[in-house]
Scaffold this active site. Structure first.
Site, PDB file in Angstrom:
ATOM      1  N   GLN A 316       0.851  -1.521  -0.260  1.00 59.60           N
ATOM      2  CA  GLN A 316       0.294  -0.033   0.375  1.00 59.60           C
ATOM      3  C   GLN A 316       0.870   1.048  -0.218  1.00 59.60           C
ATOM      4  O   GLN A 316       0.868   2.148  -0.600  1.00 59.60           O
ATOM      5  CB  GLN A 316      -1.033   0.527   0.825  1.00 59.60           C
ATOM      6  CG  GLN A 316      -1.936   0.834   1.250  1.00 59.60           C
ATOM      7  CD  GLN A 316      -2.602   1.399   0.441  1.00 59.60           C
ATOM      8  OE1 GLN A 316      -2.937   0.694  -0.324  1.00 59.60           O
ATOM      9  NE2 GLN A 316      -2.773   2.854  -0.267  1.00 59.60           N
ATOM     10  N   GLU A 317       1.882   1.047   0.662  1.00 64.31           N
ATOM     11  CA  GLU A 317       3.198   2.500   0.685  1.00 64.31           C
ATOM     12  C   GLU A 317       3.936   3.269   0.098  1.00 64.31           C
ATOM     13  O   GLU A 317       3.548   3.987  -0.957  1.00 64.31           O
ATOM     14  CB  GLU A 317       4.103   1.949   2.093  1.00 64.31           C
ATOM     15  CG  GLU A 317       2.891   2.964   3.383  1.00 64.31           C
ATOM     16  CD  GLU A 317       2.591   3.635   4.143  1.00 64.31           C
ATOM     17  OE1 GLU A 317       2.552   4.232   4.818  1.00 64.31           O
ATOM     18  OE2 GLU A 317       3.044   5.279   3.257  1.00 64.31           O
ATOM     19  N   SER A 318       4.342   1.537  -1.150  1.00 68.07           N
ATOM     20  CA  SER A 318       4.828   1.969  -2.100  1.00 68.07           C
ATOM     21  C   SER A 318       4.872   0.488  -3.445  1.00 68.07           C
ATOM     22  O   SER A 318       5.978   0.979  -4.101  1.00 68.07           O
ATOM     23  CB  SER A 318       6.708   1.572  -1.747  1.00 68.07           C
ATOM     24  OG  SER A 318       6.752   0.290  -1.108  1.00 68.07           O
TER      25      SER A 318
END
Length: 488
Positions: A316-318
């Site tokens: 989700q972050e990267s």
């Protein structure tokens, strides 16, 4: 022979001109002499400048990295340019900003449009162009041109500049009508379109790009009228020093390219979480995740999380990109802020091992800091939300949930309260003010989705591996395109 004027005649006219002079003195307004730099000098003496603004995504709000927003950054740079500190007053709408500038000063910066004949203020040079845009509720068809707005329940914000485009349009379509509000903000206006209270609304294009993900039932329509200029406002009658300084600052910023860089950082992309399709996720699952599984498993063993959950957070972050850098400066596979990285002892955020370890420990620390009254999965989901939006805004949402009669210890009630942080009616009653409250809701939802997909694929592959070990060589690995239902 010279003509003689009688002394009584002369005395009479002397009295007449003296009376006339007195009358003219009474009728002629007198203005105190204002030094050109009087206002600016006062700001420098008190050592701070007060900015009258609004609590919105495009102006000023408290974000993941602290105070942020396009105009906040500009104002902060301007305060540094003047050599003073910045004081914020964000309890305004567009109309009250100008009143506060007239009565209190010092600077109005709240997505103000350059409008003619505004008494009591001077406007700076243009900062950016703001293009009015028609948006409408999904399912309404045929809204493709200005005439299609006639007969619709149409809304906009008063004093924001968008109503000027509608007034111009009304010259050609007399039957056109709309509602204006000085109390709502853009997110609240879009919510009314989303829930059917309005058929359509007129906002600015860059505002829609920043909010569209949270309103999936609102469609982009068409551009309306000519673009307006965003400006700052300073009080008139107190010298031109501050106005001249602001104009010089903005000119220097533009000529150096820094203004364009800031504009692109905020409005050159959709600054929200992207929905990633199943095929893309599965492609990354095969191509990227294997390189990091050992690191996720090691971090999981040290923090007590399921490694697949940490992997879902990382995606989700990267998208499992160790070199990822966001426009706001967070970076690395777990997208740590610089303060968070320092707190977790991470000196290289682009090092995958450090990033995963630091992100896992940070998530654990957030979970540990939550009140003991929050238990089970509710505690996990709130920790993930805090990873995205910060503990302060999470606590504000818990307060709102309780005010609405919900349970602040249940994620389902806090999840309903978080988007209300985008509404002035609610965030004005909280400690930390405006937040992109819809973002952590989508954030947690996506992580849960990715976790379920990773678990589904891993379980399926284990089953296939067991079949192969049993001698069923005819069974081959199949692409997993089925997406499990999203649990709410």
């Amino acid at each position: 022979m010279p003509t003689l004027i009688h002394p009584h005649f002369i005395a009479h006219y002397r009295r007449y001109f003296a009376l006339l002079f007195i009358i003219l003195m009474i009728l002629t307004p007198t203005f105190p002499k204002v030094a050109p730099g009087e206002h600016l000098t006062q700001i420098q003496i008190k050592d701070f400048i007060t900015a009258q603004t609004r609590n919105t995504p495009t102006t000023y709000y408290e974000g993941r990295l602290g105070p942020t927003g396009f105009e906040y950054e500009l104002m902060h740079l301007f305060a540094e340019y003047l050599g003073v500190s910045l004081n914020m007053n964000a309890k305004h709408n567009p109309e009250s900003v100008l009143s506060a500038v007239r009565e209190q000063g010092d600077l109005g910066a709240a997505a103000l449009p350059l409008l003619p004949a505004t008494s009591g203020v001077h406007y700076t040079r243009p900062i950016i162009q703001m293009q009015p845009l028609v948006v409408y509720r999904r399912g309404l068809y045929g809204i493709q041109k200005p005439g299609d707005l006639v007969g619709l329940e149409l809304g906009t914000l008063s004093e924001a500049g968008t109503s000027e485009a509608l007034r111009e349009l009304q010259r050609d379509y007399a039957a056109l009508s709309w509602k204006e509000s000085s109390e709502l903000e853009v997110a609240e206006l879009l919510a009314q379109v989303e829930n059917g209270m309005l058929d359509a609304a007129v906002i600015f294009d860059h505002q829609f790009r920043l909010n569209r993900l949270f309103f999936p039932n609102v469609e982009r329509g068409f551009l309306l009228g000519d673009p307006l200029s965003m400006v700052w406002a300073v009080p008139s009658g107190r010298g031109l020093g501050l106005l001249e300084a602001a104009n010089q600052f903005l000119q220097d910023l533009e000529e150096s390219g820094s203004l364009n860089h800031l504009i692109n950082r905020y409005f050159g992309h959709d600054d929200y979480l992207e929905y990633v399709g199943t095929r893309t996720f599965l492609a990354h699952l095969d191509a990227r995740l294997p390189s990091f599984i050992d690191l996720f498993q090691q971090a999981a063993s040290e923090t007590g999380f399921d490694w697949k959950l940490l992997a879902a957070v990382g995606y989700q972050e990267s998208h499992w990109d160790a070199e990822a850098v966001s426009p706001t400066g967070v970076r690395g596979l777990m997208m740590l802020t610089h303060p968070t990285a320092s707190e977790m002892g991470v000196d290289n955020r682009r090092d995958a091992a450090q990033s995963i370890d630091g992100g896992a420990r940070y998530l654990r620390s957030l979970k540990n800091r939550l009140p003991e009254s929050i238990t089970g999965n509710d505690r996990l989901y709130m920790a993930m939300a805090a990873y995205n939006v910060g503990l302060g805004h999470l606590y504000d949402a818990r307060k709102i949930a309780e005010m609405r009669g919900g349970d602040p210890n249940l994620w389902r009630d806090v999840r309903e309260a978080l988007p209300l942080l985008q509404h002035e009616e609610w965030h004005s009653q909280t400690r930390h003010g405006y937040a992109r409250g819809g973002e952590p809701v989508i954030y947690v939802r996506n992580i849960r989705r990715y976790y379920e997909m990773i678990e589904y694929v891993e379980r399926s592959r284990q089953q296939f591996f067991q079949l192969e070990q049993a001698g069923n060589d005819s069974m081959s690995m199949l692409p997993f395109e089925l997406v499990p239902p999203l649990s709410q």
